[in-house]
Write a protein that holds these residues in place. Structure first.
Motif, PDB file in Angstrom:
ATOM      1  N   UNK A 123       0.778  -1.175   0.004  1.00 15.64           N
ATOM      2  CA  UNK A 123      -0.031   0.017  -0.018  1.00 15.64           C
ATOM      3  C   UNK A 123       0.892   1.242   0.030  1.00 15.64           C
ATOM      4  N   UNK A 124       0.485   2.194  -0.799  1.00 12.02           N
ATOM      5  CA  UNK A 124       1.268   3.472  -0.732  1.00 12.02           C
ATOM      6  C   UNK A 124       0.186   4.592  -1.126  1.00 12.02           C
ATOM      7  N   UNK A 125       1.113   5.850  -1.356  1.00 16.16           N
ATOM      8  CA  UNK A 125       0.425   7.109  -1.677  1.00 16.16           C
ATOM      9  C   UNK A 125       1.158   7.417  -3.084  1.00 16.16           C
ATOM     10  N   UNK A 126       0.315   7.997  -3.915  1.00 21.82           N
ATOM     11  CA  UNK A 126       1.074   8.567  -5.176  1.00 21.82           C
ATOM     12  C   UNK A 126       0.188   9.713  -5.552  1.00 21.82           C
ATOM     13  N   UNK A 127       0.817  10.183  -6.589  1.00 24.39           N
ATOM     14  CA  UNK A 127       0.357  11.511  -7.155  1.00 24.39           C
ATOM     15  C   UNK A 127       0.038  11.388  -8.576  1.00 24.39           C
ATOM     16  N   UNK A 128      -1.130  11.866  -8.846  1.00 27.38           N
ATOM     17  CA  UNK A 128      -1.951  11.868 -10.023  1.00 27.38           C
ATOM     18  C   UNK A 128      -1.475  12.939 -11.018  1.00 27.38           C
ATOM     19  N   UNK A 129      -0.540  12.450 -11.991  1.00 29.12           N
ATOM     20  CA  UNK A 129      -0.037  13.315 -12.967  1.00 29.12           C
ATOM     21  C   UNK A 129      -0.888  13.784 -14.260  1.00 29.12           C
ATOM     22  N   UNK A 130      -1.782  12.748 -14.380  1.00 26.60           N
ATOM     23  CA  UNK A 130      -2.746  13.083 -15.477  1.00 26.60           C
ATOM     24  C   UNK A 130      -3.607  12.079 -15.276  1.00 26.60           C
ATOM     25  N   UNK A 131      -5.168  12.204 -15.997  1.00 25.36           N
ATOM     26  CA  UNK A 131      -6.145  11.152 -15.764  1.00 25.36           C
ATOM     27  C   UNK A 131      -7.141  11.378 -16.994  1.00 25.36           C
ATOM     28  N   UNK A 132      -7.587  10.141 -17.462  1.00 18.67           N
ATOM     29  CA  UNK A 132      -8.766  10.100 -18.318  1.00 18.67           C
ATOM     30  C   UNK A 132      -9.485   9.267 -17.931  1.00 18.67           C
ATOM     31  N   UNK A 133     -10.790   9.090 -18.878  1.00 21.70           N
ATOM     32  CA  UNK A 133     -11.755   8.006 -18.689  1.00 21.70           C
ATOM     33  C   UNK A 133     -11.111   6.604 -18.498  1.00 21.70           C
ATOM     34  N   UNK A 134     -10.002   6.529 -19.408  1.00 23.66           N
ATOM     35  CA  UNK A 134      -9.671   5.021 -19.525  1.00 23.66           C
ATOM     36  C   UNK A 134      -8.380   4.878 -18.710  1.00 23.66           C
TER      37      UNK A 134
END
Length: 117
Positions: A32-43
């Motif tokens: 388990x960990x924490x991460x940072x979202x750099x970009x996101x899309x529906x897929x």
């Protein structure tokens, strides 16, 4: 200038933190960990982490969008080190239920509206 975009859905830049869990393929347990979202899309999502996540790992993501929290499963399709020596994992979503899809679309719509201003 040509557009060689091959993605099914457009990506939006994002810097949200999220929680993730992935299972060791050898059956040795989960991480388990924490991460940072750099970009996101529906897929899918591009996730930055301190620890690399193996290609083809199945990962469970808990993502917070404003007051909404959604759990989404994904599979790591690629990984690379960035200039800060952090791991970037490209994760493709699967088995996304209707509620998670609704929240994801709401987030992407709001983000795009903010970018247009």
């Amino acid at each position: 200038m040509t557009n060689d975009e091959k993605r099914k859905h457009s990506r939006i830049d994002s810097l949200h933190l999220l929680n993730y869990i992935f299972s060791d393929e050898s059956g040795g347990g989960s991480t388990q960990g924490m991460g940072r979202t750099l970009n996101v899309s529906e897929s899918g999502i591009l996730l930055e982490t301190h620890t690399p996540i193996d290609i083809d790992s199945v990962i469970s993501l808990t993502i917070g969008f404003e007051e909404d929290v959604v759990d989404i499963k994904g599979r790591v399709v690629y990984i690379k080190k960035n200039e800060k020596m952090m791991s970037e994992s490209g994760i493709e979503f699967f088995d996304v239920d209707a509620e998670a899809q609704r929240i994801l679309r709401k987030y992407i719509t709001a983000f795009n509206a903010k970018q247009d201003k």
